[in-house]
Design an enzyme around this catalytic site. Sequence first.
Site, PDB file in Angstrom:
ATOM      1  N   HIS A  62       0.834  -1.216   0.000  1.00 20.97           N
ATOM      2  CA  HIS A  62       0.000   0.000   0.000  1.00 20.97           C
ATOM      3  C   HIS A  62       0.867   1.263   0.000  1.00 20.97           C
ATOM      4  O   HIS A  62       0.445   2.304   0.484  1.00 20.97           O
ATOM      5  CB  HIS A  62      -0.938   0.040   1.209  1.00 20.97           C
ATOM      6  CG  HIS A  62      -1.707  -1.220   1.435  1.00 20.97           C
ATOM      7  ND1 HIS A  62      -2.977  -1.425   0.947  1.00 20.97           N
ATOM      8  CD2 HIS A  62      -1.373  -2.370   2.081  1.00 20.97           C
ATOM      9  CE1 HIS A  62      -3.401  -2.636   1.296  1.00 20.97           C
ATOM     10  NE2 HIS A  62      -2.438  -3.228   1.968  1.00 20.97           N
ATOM     11  N   SER A 117      14.167  21.585 -16.673  1.00 27.60           N
ATOM     12  CA  SER A 117      12.913  22.289 -16.919  1.00 27.60           C
ATOM     13  C   SER A 117      13.230  23.591 -17.634  1.00 27.60           C
ATOM     14  O   SER A 117      14.279  24.185 -17.412  1.00 27.60           O
ATOM     15  CB  SER A 117      12.229  22.568 -15.579  1.00 27.60           C
ATOM     16  OG  SER A 117      11.372  23.688 -15.694  1.00 27.60           O
ATOM     17  N   LYS A 164      15.370  22.077 -11.486  1.00 28.03           N
ATOM     18  CA  LYS A 164      14.757  20.779 -11.760  1.00 28.03           C
ATOM     19  C   LYS A 164      15.684  19.802 -12.492  1.00 28.03           C
ATOM     20  O   LYS A 164      16.432  20.173 -13.392  1.00 28.03           O
ATOM     21  CB  LYS A 164      13.501  20.962 -12.630  1.00 28.03           C
ATOM     22  CG  LYS A 164      12.343  21.627 -11.930  1.00 28.03           C
ATOM     23  CD  LYS A 164      11.703  20.765 -10.855  1.00 28.03           C
ATOM     24  CE  LYS A 164      10.916  19.629 -11.400  1.00 28.03           C
ATOM     25  NZ  LYS A 164       9.583  20.010 -11.857  1.00 28.03           N
ATOM     26  N   ASN A 190      14.551  16.279 -14.047  1.00 25.76           N
ATOM     27  CA  ASN A 190      13.341  15.465 -14.169  1.00 25.76           C
ATOM     28  C   ASN A 190      13.629  14.046 -14.649  1.00 25.76           C
ATOM     29  O   ASN A 190      14.480  13.847 -15.518  1.00 25.76           O
ATOM     30  CB  ASN A 190      12.364  16.133 -15.139  1.00 25.76           C
ATOM     31  CG  ASN A 190      11.830  17.442 -14.593  1.00 25.76           C
ATOM     32  OD1 ASN A 190      11.717  17.611 -13.379  1.00 25.76           O
ATOM     33  ND2 ASN A 190      11.524  18.368 -15.474  1.00 25.76           N
ATOM     34  N   GLU A 226       9.463   8.268 -16.755  1.00 29.99           N
ATOM     35  CA  GLU A 226       8.099   8.771 -16.980  1.00 29.99           C
ATOM     36  C   GLU A 226       7.596   8.371 -18.371  1.00 29.99           C
ATOM     37  O   GLU A 226       6.462   7.932 -18.541  1.00 29.99           O
ATOM     38  CB  GLU A 226       8.064  10.289 -16.849  1.00 29.99           C
ATOM     39  CG  GLU A 226       8.164  10.774 -15.413  1.00 29.99           C
ATOM     40  CD  GLU A 226       8.304  12.284 -15.347  1.00 29.99           C
ATOM     41  OE1 GLU A 226       7.417  12.930 -14.801  1.00 29.99           O
ATOM     42  OE2 GLU A 226       9.315  12.820 -15.853  1.00 29.99           O
ATOM     43  N   TYR A 275      -9.987 -14.515 -45.033  1.00 36.40           N
ATOM     44  CA  TYR A 275      -9.393 -13.181 -45.058  1.00 36.40           C
ATOM     45  C   TYR A 275     -10.457 -12.114 -45.289  1.00 36.40           C
ATOM     46  O   TYR A 275     -11.361 -12.277 -46.104  1.00 36.40           O
ATOM     47  CB  TYR A 275      -8.318 -13.082 -46.163  1.00 36.40           C
ATOM     48  CG  TYR A 275      -7.704 -11.691 -46.238  1.00 36.40           C
ATOM     49  CD1 TYR A 275      -6.652 -11.335 -45.390  1.00 36.40           C
ATOM     50  CD2 TYR A 275      -8.195 -10.732 -47.110  1.00 36.40           C
ATOM     51  CE1 TYR A 275      -6.114 -10.056 -45.424  1.00 36.40           C
ATOM     52  CE2 TYR A 275      -7.658  -9.451 -47.148  1.00 36.40           C
ATOM     53  CZ  TYR A 275      -6.619  -9.120 -46.297  1.00 36.40           C
ATOM     54  OH  TYR A 275      -6.093  -7.858 -46.328  1.00 36.40           O
TER      55      TYR A 275
HETATM   56  N1  ARG Z   1      -2.350  -5.673 -47.978  1.00 35.38           N
HETATM   57  C1  ARG Z   1      -3.093  -6.815 -47.519  1.00 35.38           C
HETATM   58  C2  ARG Z   1      -2.955  -6.927 -46.021  1.00 35.38           C
HETATM   59  O1  ARG Z   1      -2.035  -6.381 -45.487  1.00 35.38           O
HETATM   60  C3  ARG Z   1      -2.563  -8.044 -48.162  1.00 35.38           C
HETATM   61  C4  ARG Z   1      -3.547  -9.130 -48.366  1.00 35.38           C
HETATM   62  C5  ARG Z   1      -4.518  -8.753 -49.373  1.00 35.38           C
HETATM   63  N2  ARG Z   1      -5.371  -9.800 -49.750  1.00 35.38           N
HETATM   64  C6  ARG Z   1      -6.496  -9.547 -50.399  1.00 35.38           C
HETATM   65  N3  ARG Z   1      -7.209 -10.529 -50.709  1.00 35.38           N
HETATM   66  N4  ARG Z   1      -6.842  -8.311 -50.701  1.00 35.38           N
HETATM   67  O2  ARG Z   1      -3.758  -7.546 -45.367  1.00 35.38           O
END
Ligand code: ARG
Length: 461
Positions: A156, A277, A283, A285, A290, A317
């Site tokens: 504490h 400072s 100062k 610092n 920090e 994706y």
């Molecule tokens: N520039 C894209 C990324 O960084 C690469 C992959 C792109 N693939 C796609 N099907 N557009 O994610």
Amino acid sequence: MAKLWSGRFSKGATKLLDEFNASLPFDKTLYAQDIKGSIAHATMLESVGILTQDEAKSIVDGLKEIKTLIEKGEFVFDISDEDIHMAIEKKLIENIGDVGKKLHTARSRNDQVALDFRLYVQEQNQNIVKLLEKLIFTLSDIAKEHTDTILPGMTHLQHAQPINFAFHMLAYINMFKRDIDRFENSYKRADILPLGCAALAGTPHKIDRVKTAQLLGFSGVSENCLDTVSDRDFALEILFNIATVMMHISRFSEELVLWSSYEFKFITLSDEYSTGSSIMPQKKNPDVPELLRGKSGRVNGNLISLLTVLKGLPLAYNKDMQEDKEGVFDSVQTVCISLEILAEALKGMTVNRQNMQKACEVGHLSATDLADYLVANCDIPFREAHFITGHAVSLAEQKGKDLSLLSIQELQQIDKRIKLDVLEFLNLKNSMNARDSQGGTSVSSTEKQLENLQKWIEKRA
Ligand code: ARG
């Protein structure tokens, strides 16, 4: 040249779209990984007869030439190429002609980016481990000098029990050792090849993914293509591991800031790592600790940011995933410079033993020792001993002195069962050394911890 994917489009992209869509300004960081991956891919394509020897050679040579061009700063990056993968492939085709168009056989940008990014993260896992090791070596050198330097251990932020400075440094060393363990475990988990998954479902071409894995130094090949092109766990892990390191650094920094204040004066930071400072001439610092404390905020942000990007994405994706890189680059850069500067600042730090010792003379650090004495020597149950000690503390407060400085008469006034030998127990050094249990703060236990650390260091050297 038109965009490599422009076959089905009748109109070109607007400049605004190019700017919005492109990852090239930041993913050019991945040029070396992209070229390494493409060289391995071409080599594998040759080994299975998809490319002839001549074709593979011309592609590999062309890729190497592009690498040199980028490293010399002579490669012209054009945002309309979208990303580093397209930029390099387009340049390859420009330079070596139609044979360059065969490189992308049995590959998609989805597995390509998964590979490049993973290679980058894996290199950084190793790099950060090296920097953590260096910091631990520095801390270990400091600790070795201070097994006998007593300071108030706190809970504490109140004086609790006397400990030594080596023991305190060893606490941080243990955190950083756990950090190393985390990066190494993440490395092992990510040590599988994503390339060859193509867009999401694999490829009809008779490729040899084990061969590509061997060429790139991966221990294995990913199991399921749909998962592989969707997976950014390796990126999340490095972000979490970095956030944890920075949290440790931040706690340490907080102590350095406190310790370097006039109120504590436990340490003096070297002039080289302090700043002045603009208005207050007196100062000095502690900007370094920090800033280190402050920077833990942004790496936490990067972790939450990627978790948020990923959490609602359907397989496989999605372009959202392009948002995965900048935070990782930023966190990596932040933790690397932080580890380096912390180690340097610590090397120049002076430990003010006397002030630490003086601070132990207030705050009744040996109160637990009095209670333990009553238990062990006067056969008093701990709860009662705690109560009696509370009275002693209150008497010491009334007299305006530390519990350890009460006379035997004063102590006996609290409880007649207390004998002269109690003074031994209230002595600061004895109090510290009494905590001799495994992992405790006694000098001998601290030395044991240092010995174990030394063995760990030697094993890693
Ligand atoms: N520039 C894209 C990324 O960084 C690469 C992959 C792109 N693939 C796609 N099907 N557009 O994610």
